[in-house]
Design an enzyme around this catalytic site. Structure first.
Site, PDB file in Angstrom:
ATOM      1  N   ASP A  14       0.856  -1.199   0.000  1.00 49.22           N
ATOM      2  CA  ASP A  14       0.000   0.000   0.000  1.00 49.22           C
ATOM      3  C   ASP A  14       0.888   1.244   0.000  1.00 49.22           C
ATOM      4  OD1 ASP A  14      -2.341   1.576   0.141  1.00 49.22           O
ATOM      5  OD2 ASP A  14      -2.056   1.831   2.289  1.00 49.22           O
ATOM      6  N   SER A  15       0.294   2.362  -0.355  1.00 40.95           N
ATOM      7  CA  SER A  15       1.044   3.621  -0.327  1.00 40.95           C
ATOM      8  C   SER A  15       1.377   4.023   1.110  1.00 40.95           C
ATOM      9  CB  SER A  15       0.218   4.719  -0.977  1.00 40.95           C
ATOM     10  OG  SER A  15      -1.018   4.838  -0.313  1.00 40.95           O
ATOM     11  N   CYS A  77      -3.560  -0.901  -2.373  1.00 45.33           N
ATOM     12  CA  CYS A  77      -3.799   0.516  -2.660  1.00 45.33           C
ATOM     13  C   CYS A  77      -4.607   0.664  -3.953  1.00 45.33           C
ATOM     14  CB  CYS A  77      -2.445   1.199  -2.813  1.00 45.33           C
ATOM     15  SG  CYS A  77      -2.535   2.925  -3.252  1.00 45.33           S
ATOM     16  N   GLU A 153      -5.832   9.419   9.106  1.00 47.51           N
ATOM     17  CA  GLU A 153      -4.454   9.390   9.629  1.00 47.51           C
ATOM     18  C   GLU A 153      -4.346  10.200  10.921  1.00 47.51           C
ATOM     19  OE1 GLU A 153      -1.472   9.557   6.605  1.00 47.51           O
ATOM     20  OE2 GLU A 153      -2.298   7.586   6.144  1.00 47.51           O
ATOM     21  N   CYS A 185     -10.819   3.008  -1.537  1.00 45.70           N
ATOM     22  CA  CYS A 185      -9.570   3.521  -0.958  1.00 45.70           C
ATOM     23  C   CYS A 185      -9.305   2.732   0.315  1.00 45.70           C
ATOM     24  CB  CYS A 185      -9.725   5.010  -0.637  1.00 45.70           C
ATOM     25  SG  CYS A 185      -8.331   5.706   0.258  1.00 45.70           S
ATOM     26  N   HIS A 187      -8.165   3.448   3.127  1.00 46.83           N
ATOM     27  CA  HIS A 187      -8.472   4.055   4.424  1.00 46.83           C
ATOM     28  C   HIS A 187      -9.964   4.026   4.769  1.00 46.83           C
ATOM     29  CE1 HIS A 187      -4.445   5.524   3.868  1.00 46.83           C
ATOM     30  NE2 HIS A 187      -4.462   6.215   4.989  1.00 46.83           N
TER      31      HIS A 187
HETATM   32  N1  DGL Z   1      -3.840   3.888  -0.426  1.00 44.79           N
HETATM   33  C1  DGL Z   1      -4.477   4.917  -1.189  1.00 44.79           C
HETATM   34  C2  DGL Z   1      -5.653   4.326  -1.980  1.00 44.79           C
HETATM   35  O1  DGL Z   1      -6.183   3.295  -1.628  1.00 44.79           O
HETATM   36  C3  DGL Z   1      -4.956   6.059  -0.308  1.00 44.79           C
HETATM   37  C4  DGL Z   1      -3.843   6.905   0.249  1.00 44.79           C
HETATM   38  C5  DGL Z   1      -3.038   7.632  -0.810  1.00 44.79           C
HETATM   39  O2  DGL Z   1      -3.542   8.613  -1.412  1.00 44.79           O
HETATM   40  O3  DGL Z   1      -1.925   7.191  -1.065  1.00 44.79           O
HETATM   41  O4  DGL Z   1      -6.024   4.880  -2.974  1.00 44.79           O
END
Ligand code: DGL
Length: 268
Positions: A14-15, A77, A153, A185, A187
């Site tokens: 993930d990012s 992600c 976050e 997403c 999150h």
């Molecule tokens: N992990 C990213 C997503 O699922 C969200 C956070 C980001 O913008 O990197 O799109």
């Protein structure tokens, strides 16, 4: 002697740390599997970056995970998943868009599906295109929600300000009459309670973690991916490209009640 691939861990990428929602689900569902998680916390957010940059980051992160020897990589992600088809991988790559679109197309009764996601995911049009392939009669309504990742976050998942922001983002989708909402997403599953308050009981939420879990389970059953059957409970390792107390606290919160959330630094 040939290596027994079934014993290798599954990589989850993930990012940042939001993808731990996917890791948590996969560990609960496939408790014998070992996992190695990589969060690119030094370069988050991906959701505001261009496709080219996301592709480059994704390729570098895949190289890191493959170097550790994994049997597959789950791109948790959504923003990175939009670019998964452009990068090469020596092991099977599981992205979240296809499974999420499939689940939504099966769930909707009135053929009106909403998608909430980052700007990168919305701009890619990946969800509408994927749903169009599955069932062209479904209308898809997208909403970019750039304020939600920072709120999660910050730990404000149960906060009046977050409820207000969620209300503002979801109102146009509700006005469009959706009966199914893709949480596009990593999150957003953390905000399920806030979403439910606004959606009421008649809109079903589609969670990427469950959708990707379904696909992996199918591939285990079809022996496309070798499942680990040594009877040992699975382990997990967490790597991030930047480490801080805030990140560790967030990781602990997402993985709760699992106390072990020690982050190791990945040099990429
Ligand atoms: N992990 C990213 C997503 O699922 C969200 C956070 C980001 O913008 O990197 O799109």
């Amino acid at each position: 002697m040939a290596q027994d691939k079934s014993l290798l861990p599954i990589g989850v990428f993930d990012s940042g740390l939001g993808g731990l929602t996917v890791l948590r689900h996969l560990r609960e569902r496939f408790s014998h599997e070992d996992f190695v998680y990589l969060g690119d916390t030094a370069r988050i957010p991906y959701g505001s970056k261009s496709p080219r940059t996301i592709q480059r980051y994704l390729a570098q992160n895949l190289a890191f995970l493959n170097h550790l020897s994994v049997k597959a990589v789950v791109v948790a992600c959504n923003s990175a998943s939009t670019q998964a088809r452009f990068v090469e991988s020596p092991v099977p790559l599981y992205e979240v868009i296809g499974p999420g679109a499939l689940r939504a197309s099966i769930t909707t009764q009135n053929s009106r599906v909403g998608v909430v996601a980052t700007r990168a995911t919305v701009m890619s049009e990946c969800y509408p295109k994927e749903i169009e392939k599955l069932k062209p009669s479904i209308e898809v309504f997208q909403q970019a929600c750039p304020l939600l990742v920072p709120l999660v976050e910050e730990g404000w998942d149960d906060d009046p300000i977050t409820n207000l922001v969620v209300y503002r983002y979801l109102s146009p989708l509700l006005a469009a009459g959706i009966d199914t909402l893709i949480l596009g997403c990593t999150h957003y599953p953390i905000l399920k309670k806030a979403f439910a308050k606004v959606l009421g009981g008649h809109v079903q939420m589609v969670d990427s973690a469950e959708a990707i879990g379904d696909q992996i389970e199918r591939d285990f059953q079809l022996h496309k991916l070798p499942a680990k059957h040594d009877g040992r409970t699975g382990t997990f390792h967490l790597y991030t490209t930047d480490v801080s107390d805030t990140f560790e606290a967030l990781a602990r919160r997402i993985l709760a009640p699992n106390p072990s959330a020690k982050l190791e630094l990945a040099e990429i």
